[in-house]
Design an enzyme around this catalytic site. Structure first.
Site, PDB file in Angstrom:
ATOM      1  N   GLU A 164      -5.257  -9.567 -16.280  1.00 12.94           N
ATOM      2  CA  GLU A 164      -5.015  -8.299 -15.389  1.00 12.94           C
ATOM      3  C   GLU A 164      -5.877  -7.456 -15.431  1.00 12.94           C
ATOM      4  O   GLU A 164      -6.621  -6.891 -14.472  1.00 12.94           O
ATOM      5  CB  GLU A 164      -3.637  -8.092 -15.493  1.00 12.94           C
ATOM      6  CG  GLU A 164      -2.603  -8.783 -15.080  1.00 12.94           C
ATOM      7  CD  GLU A 164      -1.143  -8.025 -15.070  1.00 12.94           C
ATOM      8  OE1 GLU A 164      -0.520  -8.049 -13.980  1.00 12.94           O
ATOM      9  OE2 GLU A 164      -0.840  -7.608 -16.182  1.00 12.94           O
TER      10      GLU A 164
ATOM     11  N   LYS B  44       0.641  -2.508  -7.342  1.00 17.23           N
ATOM     12  CA  LYS B  44       1.827  -2.548  -8.393  1.00 17.23           C
ATOM     13  C   LYS B  44       2.952  -3.141  -7.745  1.00 17.23           C
ATOM     14  O   LYS B  44       3.755  -3.750  -8.250  1.00 17.23           O
ATOM     15  CB  LYS B  44       2.012  -1.088  -8.450  1.00 17.23           C
ATOM     16  CG  LYS B  44       3.205  -0.625  -9.498  1.00 17.23           C
ATOM     17  CD  LYS B  44       2.913  -1.024 -10.926  1.00 17.23           C
ATOM     18  CE  LYS B  44       3.919  -0.684 -11.841  1.00 17.23           C
ATOM     19  NZ  LYS B  44       3.708  -1.227 -13.317  1.00 17.23           N
TER      20      LYS B  44
ATOM     21  N   LYS C 279      -1.537 -10.053 -19.319  1.00 16.34           N
ATOM     22  CA  LYS C 279      -2.017  -8.538 -19.613  1.00 16.34           C
ATOM     23  C   LYS C 279      -3.392  -8.667 -19.753  1.00 16.34           C
ATOM     24  O   LYS C 279      -4.119  -7.997 -19.207  1.00 16.34           O
ATOM     25  CB  LYS C 279      -1.295  -7.901 -20.790  1.00 16.34           C
ATOM     26  CG  LYS C 279       0.192  -7.492 -20.401  1.00 16.34           C
ATOM     27  CD  LYS C 279       0.021  -6.321 -19.538  1.00 16.34           C
ATOM     28  CE  LYS C 279       1.327  -6.350 -18.485  1.00 16.34           C
ATOM     29  NZ  LYS C 279       1.546  -7.547 -17.886  1.00 16.34           N
TER      30      LYS C 279
ATOM     31  N   TRP D  17      -4.511  -2.028   0.879  1.00 11.89           N
ATOM     32  CA  TRP D  17      -4.575  -2.955   0.324  1.00 11.89           C
ATOM     33  C   TRP D  17      -5.066  -4.205   1.286  1.00 11.89           C
ATOM     34  O   TRP D  17      -4.171  -4.728   1.820  1.00 11.89           O
ATOM     35  CB  TRP D  17      -3.278  -3.676  -0.859  1.00 11.89           C
ATOM     36  CG  TRP D  17      -3.841  -4.553  -1.774  1.00 11.89           C
ATOM     37  CD1 TRP D  17      -4.406  -4.431  -3.064  1.00 11.89           C
ATOM     38  CD2 TRP D  17      -3.394  -5.836  -1.749  1.00 11.89           C
ATOM     39  NE1 TRP D  17      -4.534  -5.553  -3.593  1.00 11.89           N
ATOM     40  CE2 TRP D  17      -4.058  -6.423  -2.881  1.00 11.89           C
ATOM     41  CE3 TRP D  17      -2.769  -6.844  -0.700  1.00 11.89           C
ATOM     42  CZ2 TRP D  17      -3.732  -7.972  -3.130  1.00 11.89           C
ATOM     43  CZ3 TRP D  17      -2.801  -7.981  -0.837  1.00 11.89           C
ATOM     44  CH2 TRP D  17      -3.214  -8.627  -2.296  1.00 11.89           C
TER      45      TRP D  17
ATOM     46  N   ASN E 155       2.777  -0.732   6.142  1.00 15.31           N
ATOM     47  CA  ASN E 155       2.650  -1.597   5.091  1.00 15.31           C
ATOM     48  C   ASN E 155       3.527  -2.744   5.681  1.00 15.31           C
ATOM     49  O   ASN E 155       4.351  -2.967   6.355  1.00 15.31           O
ATOM     50  CB  ASN E 155       3.666  -1.140   3.937  1.00 15.31           C
ATOM     51  CG  ASN E 155       2.738   0.210   3.162  1.00 15.31           C
ATOM     52  OD1 ASN E 155       1.710   0.314   3.582  1.00 15.31           O
ATOM     53  ND2 ASN E 155       3.698   0.837   2.377  1.00 15.31           N
ATOM     54  N   GLY E 156       3.012  -4.289   5.272  1.00 13.32           N
ATOM     55  CA  GLY E 156       3.514  -5.261   5.486  1.00 13.32           C
ATOM     56  C   GLY E 156       2.723  -6.041   6.193  1.00 13.32           C
ATOM     57  O   GLY E 156       1.471  -6.048   6.341  1.00 13.32           O
TER      58      GLY E 156
ATOM     59  N   HIS F  79      -1.810 -31.346 -25.940  1.00 13.96           N
ATOM     60  CA  HIS F  79      -1.430 -32.269 -24.650  1.00 13.96           C
ATOM     61  C   HIS F  79      -2.533 -31.639 -23.431  1.00 13.96           C
ATOM     62  O   HIS F  79      -2.143 -31.942 -22.278  1.00 13.96           O
ATOM     63  CB  HIS F  79      -0.017 -31.892 -24.108  1.00 13.96           C
ATOM     64  CG  HIS F  79       1.054 -32.590 -25.014  1.00 13.96           C
ATOM     65  ND1 HIS F  79       0.955 -33.882 -25.455  1.00 13.96           N
ATOM     66  CD2 HIS F  79       1.934 -32.152 -25.815  1.00 13.96           C
ATOM     67  CE1 HIS F  79       1.888 -34.270 -26.191  1.00 13.96           C
ATOM     68  NE2 HIS F  79       2.535 -32.877 -26.655  1.00 13.96           N
TER      69      HIS F  79
ATOM     70  N   GLU G 252       2.997 -13.682 -21.558  1.00 17.46           N
ATOM     71  CA  GLU G 252       2.740 -12.385 -21.141  1.00 17.46           C
ATOM     72  C   GLU G 252       1.514 -11.565 -21.592  1.00 17.46           C
ATOM     73  O   GLU G 252       0.852 -10.960 -21.033  1.00 17.46           O
ATOM     74  CB  GLU G 252       3.953 -11.565 -21.423  1.00 17.46           C
ATOM     75  CG  GLU G 252       3.991  -9.903 -21.259  1.00 17.46           C
ATOM     76  CD  GLU G 252       3.714  -9.435 -19.786  1.00 17.46           C
ATOM     77  OE1 GLU G 252       3.396  -8.421 -19.874  1.00 17.46           O
ATOM     78  OE2 GLU G 252       3.865 -10.389 -18.857  1.00 17.46           O
TER      79      GLU G 252
ATOM     80  N   ARG H  91      -0.678   1.915  -6.802  1.00 12.52           N
ATOM     81  CA  ARG H  91       0.104   0.748  -6.364  1.00 12.52           C
ATOM     82  C   ARG H  91      -0.970  -0.093  -5.954  1.00 12.52           C
ATOM     83  O   ARG H  91      -0.929  -1.286  -5.555  1.00 12.52           O
ATOM     84  CB  ARG H  91       0.687   1.192  -4.936  1.00 12.52           C
ATOM     85  CG  ARG H  91       1.892   1.976  -5.021  1.00 12.52           C
ATOM     86  CD  ARG H  91       2.685   2.480  -3.991  1.00 12.52           C
ATOM     87  NE  ARG H  91       3.167   1.522  -2.982  1.00 12.52           N
ATOM     88  CZ  ARG H  91       4.334   1.233  -3.074  1.00 12.52           C
ATOM     89  NH1 ARG H  91       5.266   1.791  -3.789  1.00 12.52           N
ATOM     90  NH2 ARG H  91       4.579   0.287  -2.078  1.00 12.52           N
TER      91      ARG H  91
ATOM     92  N   CYS I 175       0.975  -1.265   0.130  1.00 11.50           N
ATOM     93  CA  CYS I 175      -0.054  -0.050   0.038  1.00 11.50           C
ATOM     94  C   CYS I 175       0.968   1.157   0.013  1.00 11.50           C
ATOM     95  O   CYS I 175       2.214   1.155  -0.212  1.00 11.50           O
ATOM     96  CB  CYS I 175      -0.887  -0.013   1.150  1.00 11.50           C
ATOM     97  SG  CYS I 175      -0.684  -1.469   2.067  1.00 11.50           S
TER      98      CYS I 175
END
Length: 609
Positions: A490, A604, A487, A76, A100-101, A506, A483, A28, A2
């Protein structure tokens, strides 16, 4: 994961600085926000809200806060749901704290703090209560914080204020970044340098296990045993213009479209088209060490992992006797892994703060293996702890979904491979071919984005209604398929999976029907015909196939939609195709009405496990 901001000074209203700083940290990812300030009388004012910063601003309109000191936070959710009660700052007695954490032993601590009446489900309120319990009549806030942090297990970046010491902010970090901006008669605190731009260019980057006492005209740094630590302020890179949208509707499209210019920064001074050589200034390896490298492990998460995977193909082409191993940091940190002699580890992270990647870095260093950082954010923890490395110079990446950093990371690792090839007798012709293509790559990205933007936008509108997709590719088109799928999922929330085309039969082919669409990245190389085989298998089962390719029009391809790019590049075509995938994901997300820059549930900088 956050955002933290703090302000103490004499010339600005703390509330204004805090709200402005939180807005700069919105990228973020967060679900609630709040600020605590101390007014001129030393009385505390707390405002919190669920949702975006605009909701917090509405709360503040009802009761404007005055004062020259305060702390703010965007949360967050980790412990407890998204509620006002769980939003930061948290208070306990005379203590107001943002964090944060994760405090791992918070339940154990909470059971001992019987005098405090808890109103939230968070580990952070436990930490606030712990600090308050240690904040005796003859004990300073600094001492109380230091004593409390010795009792906790986990990670933290915190800022603490108290009406008892109305001119002081105490901050500390362990595993979660904190930066202290040093201005004239003011000090600004943030978890990201972007919140400091416009206030100061001088900053102190706290190290793990350090605590600082901040006033309007001083910053004193200590370890948790309260032994003074020396810090010289460093220059903050970047400017306000880089963190503005610049006329674009979203940061994501801005960052996609500016890749040609940011890649120019990545390459500046690092390639020589006359000699056909590549150069990086930061690996910190001797000629003998460069010659001895036989194995490279590339460590990353998400987009950084996929960048490493693509780069590994190029590294193995350039250096004949080299083996590469690309690993997901969140798994690798817990494996009983073995790294052979003559190895080097590339530690890849846009933010330079990714918790899982940082944990791998520290474990790898314990084993005596050289570590090189491939990092975007200057002064970040990974950048400080690696043995050597290089910045990718992609500039601030504000949108949660990474785009320009991916391109810059791949190219930076390729440059390292070019240096290895020169030291280890790789093909001068192949090395020169890559150098010439790198020189052309920025302009080719610009041309690709310009010439095919309309076509990709139309495709996105056509397929935005679908809920399932497969991305497929071979060789160097395989990593970009992974990738591309990432995207799309997300930001559009479409279920998307990336696979090597040869894996289609397969298992994944069972998903193909008229309700799915498939994106094939098909390169005009020695695997062209085999790539077409997978395309035919999909179309035979009713799938809707989109082909992105550099194959000329003379080569017939049967697909529902085809985007053919014209480029002189051969080796680096996957990077061009990936920019088209970025555009596609962006336009699909817009068509579906999603929050493009701040997709749900994502952050982020992932600084928690």
């Amino acid at each position: 994961m956050c955002g933290i901001v703090g302000y103490v000074g004499e010339k600005r209203n703390a509330q204004d600085v805090l709200v402005n700083g939180l807005k700069r940290l919105e990228y973020r990812g967060y679900d609630s926000a709040g600020i605590a300030t101390l007014d001129e009388k030393g009385e505390a004012h707390l405002a919190r809200s669920v949702g975006k910063i605009v909701e917090l601003e509405q709360v503040l309109l009802e009761e404007s806060h005055t004062g020259k000191i305060g702390i703010g936070h965007t949360r967050w959710a980790t412990h407890g749901g998204v509620t006002v009660e769980n939003a930061h700052p948290h208070s306990a007695g005379d203590v107001y704290l943002v964090h944060n954490g994760i405090i791992e032993n918070y339940k154990e601590l909470k059971a001992k703090l019987k005098e405090h009446k808890f109103t939230s489900d968070t580990d952070t309120e436990v930490l606030a209560a712990l600090v308050d319990s240690n904040y005796g009549l003859n004990i300073s806030l600094k001492d109380a914080v230091a004593k409390s942090l010795k009792q906790v297990r986990g990670t933290y970046g915190i800022a603490v204020i108290s009406p008892r010491e109305p001119g002081v902010i105490v901050v500390a970090r362990l595993g979660s970044p904190l930066i202290i901006g040093v201005g004239k008669d003011e000090t600004i605190i943030a978890s990201d340098a972007s919140a400091l731009l416009g206030y100061t260019r001088e900053a102190i980057y706290l190290n793990d296990g350090e605590l600082a006492v901040c006033t309007k005209d001083s910053v004193d740094v200590y370890n948790l045993s309260l032994k003074p630590q020396n810090h010289i302020p460093e220059q903050i890179e970047g400017d306000l213009e880089q963190i503005q949208k610049g006329g674009y509707p979203h940061f994501l499209i801005k960052e996609i479209m500016e890749q040609s210019s940011t890649l120019g920064n990545t390459l500046k001074g690092r390639i020589d088209t006359k000699t056909g050589k590549m150069h990086l200034g930061g690996p910190n390896l001797t000629q003998k060490e460069m010659q001895s490298i036989k194995h490279i492990v590339i460590v990353g998460c998400g987009t950084a992992y996929y960048a490493g995977l693509l780069a590994s193909y190029y590294l193995e082409q350039l250096v004949p006797e080299l083996t590469t191993e690309v690993v997901i940091a969140s798994e690798y940190r817990y494996r009983s892994f073995h790294i052979p002699k003559n190895s080097v580890a590339l530690i890849v992270s846009q933010s330079g703060e990714t918790a899982d990647t940082l944990a791998c870095l520290r474990e790898i260093k314990k084993r005596g293996v050289k570590t090189l950082g491939i990092v975007n954010v200057v002064g970040s923890t990974i950048a400080r702890e690696v043995d050597g490395g290089t910045y990718v110079h992609a500039g601030p990446e504000i949108s949660v979904a990474s785009t320009k950093a991916f391109t810059a990371q791949v190219v930076t690792m390729l440059l390292f491979g070019g240096m290895l090839a020169e030291h280890q007798g790789g093909s001068p012709q192949l090395l020169n071919d890559f150098v010439q293509e790198l020189a052309k790559l920025p302009s080719e990205i610009e041309k690709t984005l310009r010439d095919y933007a309309g076509e990709i936008g139309d495709l996105a509108k056509k397929y935005a209604k679908y809920d399932d997709a497969l991305y497929l590719g071979r060789d160097t088109a395989y990593p970009i398929s992974l990738e591309g799928a990432l995207k799309l999922k997300e930001i559009s929330y479409i279920h998307a999976e990336g696979y090597a085309s040869g894996e289609l039969k397969h298992g994944p082919i069972a998903l193909v029907d008229e309700n799915t669409f498939e994106i094939f990245n098909i390169l005009d190389n020695w695997l062209y015909d085999k790539s077409l085989g997978g395309l035919h298998e999909v179309r035979a089962r009713g799938g809707k196939a989109i082909v992105l390719t550099d194959a000329a029009k003379e080569k017939q391809i049967e697909a529902d939609d085809i985007v053919r790019i014209e480029t002189p590049l051969k080796h680096l075509v996957p990077i061009l195709l990936n920019t088209l995938q970025q555009l596609f994901a962006y336009h699909v997300a817009v068509a579906r009405g999603n929050d493009v820059d701040q997709p749900r549930n994502l952050a982020k900088s992932v600084t928690v496990e």
